[in-house]
Each structure stands twice: as structure tokens, then as C-alpha cells.
Design a protein around this motif. Structure first.
Motif, PDB file in Angstrom:
ATOM      1  N   TYR A  66       0.822  -1.218   0.000  1.00  0.00           N
ATOM      2  CA  TYR A  66       0.000   0.000   0.000  1.00  0.00           C
ATOM      3  C   TYR A  66       0.854   1.266   0.000  1.00  0.00           C
ATOM      4  O   TYR A  66       0.631   2.186  -0.798  1.00  0.00           O
ATOM      5  N   THR A  67       1.846   1.328   0.882  1.00  0.00           N
ATOM      6  CA  THR A  67       2.617   2.567   1.031  1.00  0.00           C
ATOM      7  C   THR A  67       3.617   2.786  -0.100  1.00  0.00           C
ATOM      8  O   THR A  67       3.938   3.933  -0.409  1.00  0.00           O
ATOM      9  N   THR A  68       4.111   1.728  -0.718  1.00  0.00           N
ATOM     10  CA  THR A  68       5.080   1.906  -1.808  1.00  0.00           C
ATOM     11  C   THR A  68       4.416   2.003  -3.176  1.00  0.00           C
ATOM     12  O   THR A  68       5.004   2.544  -4.102  1.00  0.00           O
ATOM     13  N   THR A  69       3.196   1.528  -3.302  1.00  0.00           N
ATOM     14  CA  THR A  69       2.527   1.488  -4.607  1.00  0.00           C
ATOM     15  C   THR A  69       1.728   2.746  -4.903  1.00  0.00           C
ATOM     16  O   THR A  69       1.616   3.165  -6.054  1.00  0.00           O
ATOM     17  N   PHE A  70       1.178   3.360  -3.866  1.00  0.00           N
ATOM     18  CA  PHE A  70       0.279   4.499  -4.057  1.00  0.00           C
ATOM     19  C   PHE A  70       0.821   5.746  -3.370  1.00  0.00           C
ATOM     20  O   PHE A  70       1.255   5.687  -2.223  1.00  0.00           O
ATOM     21  N   ASN A  71       0.766   6.875  -4.068  1.00  0.00           N
ATOM     22  CA  ASN A  71       1.173   8.134  -3.452  1.00  0.00           C
ATOM     23  C   ASN A  71       0.054   8.622  -2.521  1.00  0.00           C
ATOM     24  O   ASN A  71      -1.009   8.005  -2.443  1.00  0.00           O
ATOM     25  N   ASP A  72       0.286   9.726  -1.825  1.00  0.00           N
ATOM     26  CA  ASP A  72      -0.678  10.219  -0.835  1.00  0.00           C
ATOM     27  C   ASP A  72      -2.049  10.506  -1.442  1.00  0.00           C
ATOM     28  O   ASP A  72      -3.075  10.200  -0.837  1.00  0.00           O
ATOM     29  N   ILE A  73      -2.072  11.096  -2.619  1.00  0.00           N
ATOM     30  CA  ILE A  73      -3.354  11.413  -3.271  1.00  0.00           C
ATOM     31  C   ILE A  73      -4.092  10.127  -3.628  1.00  0.00           C
ATOM     32  O   ILE A  73      -5.290   9.998  -3.393  1.00  0.00           O
ATOM     33  N   GLU A  74      -3.362   9.150  -4.174  1.00  0.00           N
ATOM     34  CA  GLU A  74      -3.992   7.870  -4.520  1.00  0.00           C
ATOM     35  C   GLU A  74      -4.486   7.152  -3.267  1.00  0.00           C
ATOM     36  O   GLU A  74      -5.587   6.605  -3.255  1.00  0.00           O
ATOM     37  N   GLN A  75      -3.686   7.176  -2.202  1.00  0.00           N
ATOM     38  CA  GLN A  75      -4.097   6.536  -0.953  1.00  0.00           C
ATOM     39  C   GLN A  75      -5.406   7.128  -0.433  1.00  0.00           C
ATOM     40  O   GLN A  75      -6.260   6.394   0.078  1.00  0.00           O
ATOM     41  N   SER A  76      -5.579   8.434  -0.604  1.00  0.00           N
ATOM     42  CA  SER A  76      -6.806   9.073  -0.116  1.00  0.00           C
ATOM     43  C   SER A  76      -8.048   8.640  -0.902  1.00  0.00           C
ATOM     44  O   SER A  76      -9.162   8.818  -0.437  1.00  0.00           O
ATOM     45  N   LYS A  77      -7.855   8.065  -2.077  1.00  0.00           N
ATOM     46  CA  LYS A  77      -8.973   7.621  -2.917  1.00  0.00           C
ATOM     47  C   LYS A  77      -9.347   6.154  -2.688  1.00  0.00           C
ATOM     48  O   LYS A  77     -10.360   5.691  -3.199  1.00  0.00           O
ATOM     49  N   ILE A  78      -8.525   5.421  -1.947  1.00  0.00           N
ATOM     50  CA  ILE A  78      -8.794   3.999  -1.702  1.00  0.00           C
ATOM     51  C   ILE A  78      -9.701   3.869  -0.479  1.00  0.00           C
ATOM     52  O   ILE A  78      -9.390   4.379   0.593  1.00  0.00           O
ATOM     53  N   ALA A  79     -10.812   3.201  -0.659  1.00  0.00           N
ATOM     54  CA  ALA A  79     -11.819   3.079   0.405  1.00  0.00           C
ATOM     55  C   ALA A  79     -11.400   2.075   1.467  1.00  0.00           C
ATOM     56  O   ALA A  79     -10.787   1.045   1.158  1.00  0.00           O
ATOM     57  N   ASP A  80     -11.759   2.377   2.722  1.00  0.00           N
ATOM     58  CA  ASP A  80     -11.701   1.370   3.776  1.00  0.00           C
ATOM     59  C   ASP A  80     -12.846   0.413   3.475  1.00  0.00           C
ATOM     60  O   ASP A  80     -13.991   0.835   3.298  1.00  0.00           O
ATOM     61  N   THR A  81     -12.550  -0.871   3.412  1.00  0.00           N
ATOM     62  CA  THR A  81     -13.529  -1.851   2.968  1.00  0.00           C
ATOM     63  C   THR A  81     -13.756  -2.926   4.022  1.00  0.00           C
ATOM     64  O   THR A  81     -12.792  -3.495   4.542  1.00  0.00           O
ATOM     65  N   LEU A  82     -15.021  -3.189   4.307  1.00  0.00           N
ATOM     66  CA  LEU A  82     -15.353  -4.332   5.157  1.00  0.00           C
ATOM     67  C   LEU A  82     -15.157  -5.581   4.316  1.00  0.00           C
ATOM     68  O   LEU A  82     -15.840  -5.773   3.311  1.00  0.00           O
ATOM     69  N   VAL A  83     -14.190  -6.393   4.695  1.00  0.00           N
ATOM     70  CA  VAL A  83     -13.847  -7.597   3.939  1.00  0.00           C
ATOM     71  C   VAL A  83     -14.425  -8.798   4.676  1.00  0.00           C
ATOM     72  O   VAL A  83     -14.017  -9.106   5.793  1.00  0.00           O
ATOM     73  N   ARG A  84     -15.362  -9.454   4.039  1.00  0.00           N
ATOM     74  CA  ARG A  84     -16.018 -10.622   4.640  1.00  0.00           C
ATOM     75  C   ARG A  84     -15.189 -11.869   4.367  1.00  0.00           C
ATOM     76  O   ARG A  84     -14.722 -12.080   3.258  1.00  0.00           O
ATOM     77  N   THR A  85     -15.012 -12.656   5.399  1.00  0.00           N
ATOM     78  CA  THR A  85     -14.215 -13.875   5.265  1.00  0.00           C
ATOM     79  C   THR A  85     -15.114 -15.082   5.514  1.00  0.00           C
ATOM     80  O   THR A  85     -15.163 -15.617   6.614  1.00  0.00           O
TER      81      THR A  85
END
Length: 188
Positions: A66-85
Motif C-alpha cells: 500500500y505505502t510503496t505502490t500508491f502516493n498520498d493522493i492515490e491513498q486518499s482515494k482507496i476506500a476502507d472496505t469491510l472484507v467478509r471472510t
């Protein structure tokens, strides 16, 4: 497809924009899945009983990747997601607790429902992932890739074969040659 973030993709480790397939679109966001196997990682470094919640691959995806692939602006666009297992639908192996993640792997159910057939589920491998040791099909440019669902026991995790078939029995969690096709929800 869309391009978002950067990750090494060539044999020399040069970073390039990541190509994502839009798997699902909703009113204000869309689910993206990497079009290519980007890397190889064990689901868990040690062979032990493990769930998506406690797995090393989850930690890697939501920290290093996450931290190496996306810059700060991109990180702000990625949603916190409820991941069902969910439990494994064939073997009943417990998926255990749901999580909240930025980056995740598809489940068995998602991998089976988002694609029309096995052929569409096949994932080509980047030269970077191939050099890192991902297991390739003997006569193809496709490779195995992990799913977050448990396999037939709690020391295995489901995956997708080189030919696109969903392997519900799964691979040993400490397997170091399965590929990674990350997924994320992008806020629009």
C-alpha cells in the motif's frame, strides 16, 4: 481497465503504472482487481493455522504494498472496505472474523461470480513476478494466484490455477510461489 498506482513490472524492477480491471461499479466507487499477477508472496510465512485476518499477506498488502505502490493522493482515494471472510463453501473451513482493509484478495465466491468462465479468470504474470519466483504454467504465461478464503483446512488458502480454475482445496499457506492479484475499492 484503468491505470492507478505504480509497481515493479519489468524484469529489472522498473516501476510502471498498474493496470486494473473494473470488476464492479457502484454509485460512488468501483472494485478494481489487478489485471496481472504483480508479485509472489506466501499467504503466511510459517506453516500454521491462519485466517485472512491473521495472515502475513494481509499485513503485506496493507502496509508495504500500500505505502510503496500508491502516493498520498492515490491513498486518499482507496476506500476502507469491510472484507467478509466466509467459510470455505466446499469444506466448511472457518473463515473467522471479517476485517477492514484498504487492499485485499478476492474470496472464492467473488472469484467465481465476477468472471464468466475459467478463461477470463486466468492472470498473466509480470516479468517482475516471474523473476521473483511465481509458479508459471508449464506452457503458458499465466500463474497461480491466491484468494483470501481458507482451503480445505486452516493451514491452506484457496487460489486460482494457471488455467483459471478456482482451487477450493487450496495450497499450503507457506507456499512461496503463488502469485498476488490485489483488489481494492476506489472512491470516485
Amino acid at each position: 481497465t484503468i491505470f492507478f498506482g505504480r509497481y515493479p513490472q519489468d524484469e529489472d524492477g522498473r516501476e510502471k503504472p498498474i493496470e486494473w480491471t473494473v470488476m464492479k461499479a457502484e454509485k460512488n466507487k468501483m472494485l478494481l482487481l489487478s489485471k496481472y499477477v504483480l508479485d509472489t508472496q506466501p499467504y503466511n510465512k510459517k506453516f500454521e493455522e491462519v485466517t485472512w485476518e491473521t495472515s502475513d499477506i494481509r499485513r503485506w498488502l496493507n502496509s508495504d504494498f500500500y505505502t510503496t505502490t500508491f502516493n498520498d493522493i492515490e491513498q486518499s482515494k482507496i476506500a476502507d472496505t469491510l472484507v467478509r471472510t466466509e467459510n470455505n463453501p466446499m469444506y466448511g473451513t472457518a473463515g473467522r472474523n471479517n476485517t477492514e482493509d484498504k487492499i485485499f484478495l478476492l474470496s472464492i465466491g467473488e472469484a467465481e461470480s465476477f468472471f464468466i468462465n475459467d478463461g477470463e479468470r486466468k492472470a498473466k504474470t509480470t516479468k517482475y513476478a516471474e523473476k521473483a519466483g511465481v509458479r508459471m504454467g508449464s506452457t503458458t504465461e499465466y500463474s497461480l494466484w491466491w484468494l483470501r478464503s481458507p482451503g480445505d483446512k486452516s493451514g491452506s488458502a484457496a487460489g486460482v490455477y494457471e488455467d483459471g480454475w478456482v482451487y477450493r482445496g487450496g495450497y499450503s499457506v507457506d507456499s512461496s510461489y503463488d502469485g498476488v492479484c490485489p483488489a481494492l475499492w476506489l472512491n470516485l
